[in-house]
Design a protein around this motif. Structure first.
Motif, PDB file in Angstrom:
ATOM      1  N   TYR A  35       0.846  -1.188   0.000  1.00 39.57           N
ATOM      2  CA  TYR A  35       0.000   0.000   0.000  1.00 39.57           C
ATOM      3  C   TYR A  35       0.882   1.238   0.000  1.00 39.57           C
ATOM      4  O   TYR A  35       2.120   1.134  -0.037  1.00 39.57           O
ATOM      5  CB  TYR A  35      -1.000  -0.026   1.163  1.00 39.57           C
ATOM      6  CG  TYR A  35      -0.409   0.066   2.551  1.00 39.57           C
ATOM      7  CD1 TYR A  35      -0.279   1.283   3.200  1.00 39.57           C
ATOM      8  CD2 TYR A  35       0.001  -1.083   3.241  1.00 39.57           C
ATOM      9  CE1 TYR A  35       0.251   1.373   4.478  1.00 39.57           C
ATOM     10  CE2 TYR A  35       0.522  -1.008   4.518  1.00 39.57           C
ATOM     11  CZ  TYR A  35       0.644   0.225   5.130  1.00 39.57           C
ATOM     12  OH  TYR A  35       1.177   0.311   6.400  1.00 39.57           O
ATOM     13  N   TYR A 169      -6.676  -5.558  -7.356  1.00 37.40           N
ATOM     14  CA  TYR A 169      -5.629  -4.756  -6.703  1.00 37.40           C
ATOM     15  C   TYR A 169      -5.286  -3.522  -7.534  1.00 37.40           C
ATOM     16  O   TYR A 169      -5.186  -3.584  -8.765  1.00 37.40           O
ATOM     17  CB  TYR A 169      -4.363  -5.594  -6.486  1.00 37.40           C
ATOM     18  CG  TYR A 169      -3.197  -4.797  -5.961  1.00 37.40           C
ATOM     19  CD1 TYR A 169      -3.122  -4.434  -4.627  1.00 37.40           C
ATOM     20  CD2 TYR A 169      -2.183  -4.374  -6.825  1.00 37.40           C
ATOM     21  CE1 TYR A 169      -2.065  -3.682  -4.146  1.00 37.40           C
ATOM     22  CE2 TYR A 169      -1.120  -3.622  -6.353  1.00 37.40           C
ATOM     23  CZ  TYR A 169      -1.064  -3.279  -5.016  1.00 37.40           C
ATOM     24  OH  TYR A 169      -0.021  -2.537  -4.554  1.00 37.40           O
ATOM     25  N   LEU A 173      -3.034   2.205  -2.721  1.00 34.64           N
ATOM     26  CA  LEU A 173      -4.080   2.100  -1.712  1.00 34.64           C
ATOM     27  C   LEU A 173      -3.579   2.619  -0.370  1.00 34.64           C
ATOM     28  O   LEU A 173      -2.387   2.511  -0.054  1.00 34.64           O
ATOM     29  CB  LEU A 173      -4.499   0.633  -1.533  1.00 34.64           C
ATOM     30  CG  LEU A 173      -5.129  -0.078  -2.736  1.00 34.64           C
ATOM     31  CD1 LEU A 173      -5.269  -1.568  -2.426  1.00 34.64           C
ATOM     32  CD2 LEU A 173      -6.476   0.528  -3.083  1.00 34.64           C
ATOM     33  N   ALA A 177      -7.808   0.730   3.042  1.00 36.80           N
ATOM     34  CA  ALA A 177      -8.285   0.126   1.796  1.00 36.80           C
ATOM     35  C   ALA A 177      -7.591  -1.200   1.533  1.00 36.80           C
ATOM     36  O   ALA A 177      -8.214  -2.165   1.068  1.00 36.80           O
ATOM     37  CB  ALA A 177      -8.077   1.089   0.640  1.00 36.80           C
TER      38      ALA A 177
END
Length: 229
Positions: A35, A169, A173, A177
């Motif tokens: 992320y 994906y 993010l 999330a």
């Protein structure tokens, strides 16, 4: 005189591979997601005392699927390797790549030489400083090593999880999330609701001072997963 029982090397390796796959397939799955500010590691793990996800070094984490006693021994060996290398040289010399190579050699030697292979699949994850890419290495039961990008999955439903994440994906993010996406992926392949109490979750946070590894409590998970904002 009876002749000794003969099995061709090819057949022996096939039998070992099949044996290891069956053992790993019995285990719960583990997901790693990149992320914006780090790496998320999530495992299906209803046990509160037996961890599948652990810290190895300052910015490196370990996750193991399959036979617990075997990947736990590998985890401890990895910590010793990292501590010795960091002490003898420099802490910056301890990297996910060097650990993954050491694991690959150890697991591969067992697969080639021992009668029974290790029934394990492991992930070695490192969060990098700004500008550099994060690293995720997946080491299989035969010692083969893969360099994963963005996400990775191991365990009983790893292939289904990889297919699901491939479609859903997205890079960049935020942490919440990523947590929700990983939970949704587990629910999608199991066709069942995942309870926060049955999850083991940790993050490697790039912005965290000092050691980057942090576990998320069940209360943290409950707050994030039940909040739809």
């Amino acid at each position: 005189m009876a002749l000794p029982y003969y099995v061709s090397p090819e057949q022996m390796m096939q039998d070992k591979a099949e044996y290891a796959r069956k053992g790993i397939a019995k285990g719960k799955s583990i997901i790693v997601l990149e992320y914006a500010d780090g790496m998320l590691l999530m495992a299906e793990n209803p046990s509160a005392s037996l961890n599948k996800i652990s810290e190895i070094y300052d910015r490196i984490a370990f996750a193991g699927a399959g036979r617990y006693s075997e990947f736990e021994n590998l985890r401890k060996a990895g910590i010793r390797y990292a501590d010795m290398k960091g002490f003898a040289y420099d802490r910056e010399d301890v990297t996910a790549k060097s650990l993954a190579n050491a694991y690959s050699q150890t697991i591969g030697n067992v697969f080639s030489e021992a009668m029974k292979p290790l029934e394990v699949e492991i992930l070695v994850v490192e969060v990098a400083d700004g500008g550099l890419p994060n690293e995720v290495y997946r080491i299989a039961f035969d010692g083969s090593i893969g360099d994963e990008k963005g996400f990775a999955a191991i365990g009983g439903q790893a292939e289904e999880l990889r297919l699901h994440l491939k479609d859903s994906y997205e890079a960049g993010l935020d942490q919440k999330a990523a947590l929700r996406l990983a939970t949704q992926a587990l629910e999608a392949v199991s066709s069942a609701k995942v309870k926060p109490q049955s999850l083991e979750v940790a993050v490697l946070e790039r912005s965290r001072i000092g050691r980057k590894f942090r576990r998320l409590s069940h209360n943290d998970l409950m707050a994030i997963l039940t909040n739809t904002d």
